[in-house]
Design an enzyme around this catalytic site. Structure first.
Site, PDB file in Angstrom:
ATOM      1  CG  ASP A  28      73.266  97.324 -12.386  1.00  0.00           C
ATOM      2  OD1 ASP A  28      72.603  98.269 -11.898  1.00  0.00           O
ATOM      3  OD2 ASP A  28      74.300  97.503 -13.053  1.00  0.00           O
ATOM      4  CE1 TYR A  41      68.598 111.237 -17.889  1.00  0.00           C
ATOM      5  CE2 TYR A  41      67.662 113.367 -17.319  1.00  0.00           C
ATOM      6  CZ  TYR A  41      67.984 112.068 -16.973  1.00  0.00           C
ATOM      7  OH  TYR A  41      67.684 111.607 -15.710  1.00  0.00           O
ATOM      8  CE  LYS A  74      65.587 109.323 -17.268  1.00  0.00           C
ATOM      9  NZ  LYS A  74      65.385 107.994 -16.644  1.00  0.00           N
ATOM     10  CB  THR A 119      73.323 109.310  -7.744  1.00  0.00           C
ATOM     11  OG1 THR A 119      73.103 110.124  -8.909  1.00  0.00           O
ATOM     12  CG2 THR A 119      72.006 109.126  -6.996  1.00  0.00           C
TER      13      THR A 119
END
Length: 254
Positions: free
Chosen positions: A38, A156, A160, A191
């Site tokens: 990460d 986005y 994707k 999230t």
């Protein structure tokens, strides 16, 4: 992936995020050795410690996935540390909401760097190592918006959709090396990224969640549900599956 699943080494990028950390916890159930990568290395350390405290095996790695040299070094370091690489899950990503008149060129480039370029760079570095082991499994994380467009999410959606096509192209190109490549396409998942979307759009979080739950199953997803799908595609139970897109979205794309 050759050999027993308990002996495998899997690299998870974005491993400290909501879905990434759930993937790490789920894979730890199989005693997989996890490389938790990460940009936020301190958070990666926390996830690795959590996995080890629960009896699993995990080590943290810091990496900026937008930098090719760092990605190459990450994969080399994982192989040096553990002796092999058998699986890869590319979870790292971000979203910037807006139509193309609202997004800046910098927004567009950053969205592609985070969501598509990072997958290209990581898979490019990992595939030769997977091939050395006689094959392996790659699972990418796309989105339902990579299959069907959504409003005010132009960059986005485009990025994707690129992840989906890249995954299927890799499935074709590297099957002869024993490498499977599959894609999980989540819908809205509970999230911090989903909460950031609400803030970007100037919407109350509770109202945004209620709207996101407007799908056949009547709720948003949980990170563990995405992790279950990843675990299946990484493991031997999906040994005859490659080039697939597994939509995990409560029916949102129906």
């Amino acid at each position: 992936m050759n050999g027993p699943e308990a002996d495998r080494v899997v690299l998870v990028t974005g491993g400290a995020g909501g879905i990434g950390s759930a993937v790490c916890r789920r894979l730890a159930d199989h005693r997989t050795t996890l490389a938790v990568a990460d940009r936020d290395v301190e958070s990666a350390r926390e996830i690795a410690l959590e996995v080890r405290s629960a009896g699993g095996r995990a080590e943290p790695f810091g990496c900026d996935l937008s930098r090719p040299e760092e990605v190459e070094a990450l994969v080399a370091c994982v192989v040096e540390r553990f002796g092999a690489l058998h699986g890869l899950c590319t979870v790292a990503g971000s979203i910037r909401r807006g139509d193309i008149t609202e997004l800046t060129p910098a927004d567009w480039r950053a969205t592609f760097e985070d969501n598509l370029d990072s997958v290209f760079l990581t898979c490019r570095a990992a595939i030769p190592q997977l091939a050395k082991e006689g094959g392996g499994s790659i699972v990418t994380i796309a989105s339902g918006w990579g299959l069907r467009a959504g409003r005010r999410a132009a960059a986005y959606c485009a990025a994707k959709a690129g992840v989906v096509m890249l995954t299927q192209a890799m499935a074709l190109d590297h099957a002869s090396a024993g490498i499977r490549a599959n894609c999980v396409a989540p819908g809205d998942v509970r999230t911090s990224m989903l909460e950031r979307e609400a803030h970007q759009l100037g919407r109350p979080v509770a109202e945004f969640y209620e709207e996101a739950a407007d799908r056949p199953l009547g709720r948003v997803g949980e990170p563990r549900e995405i992790a279950d799908a990843v675990s299946f595609l990484l493991g031997e139970k999906s040994s005859f599956v490659t080039g697939a897109v597994l939509t995990v979205d409560g029916g949102g794309t129906l």
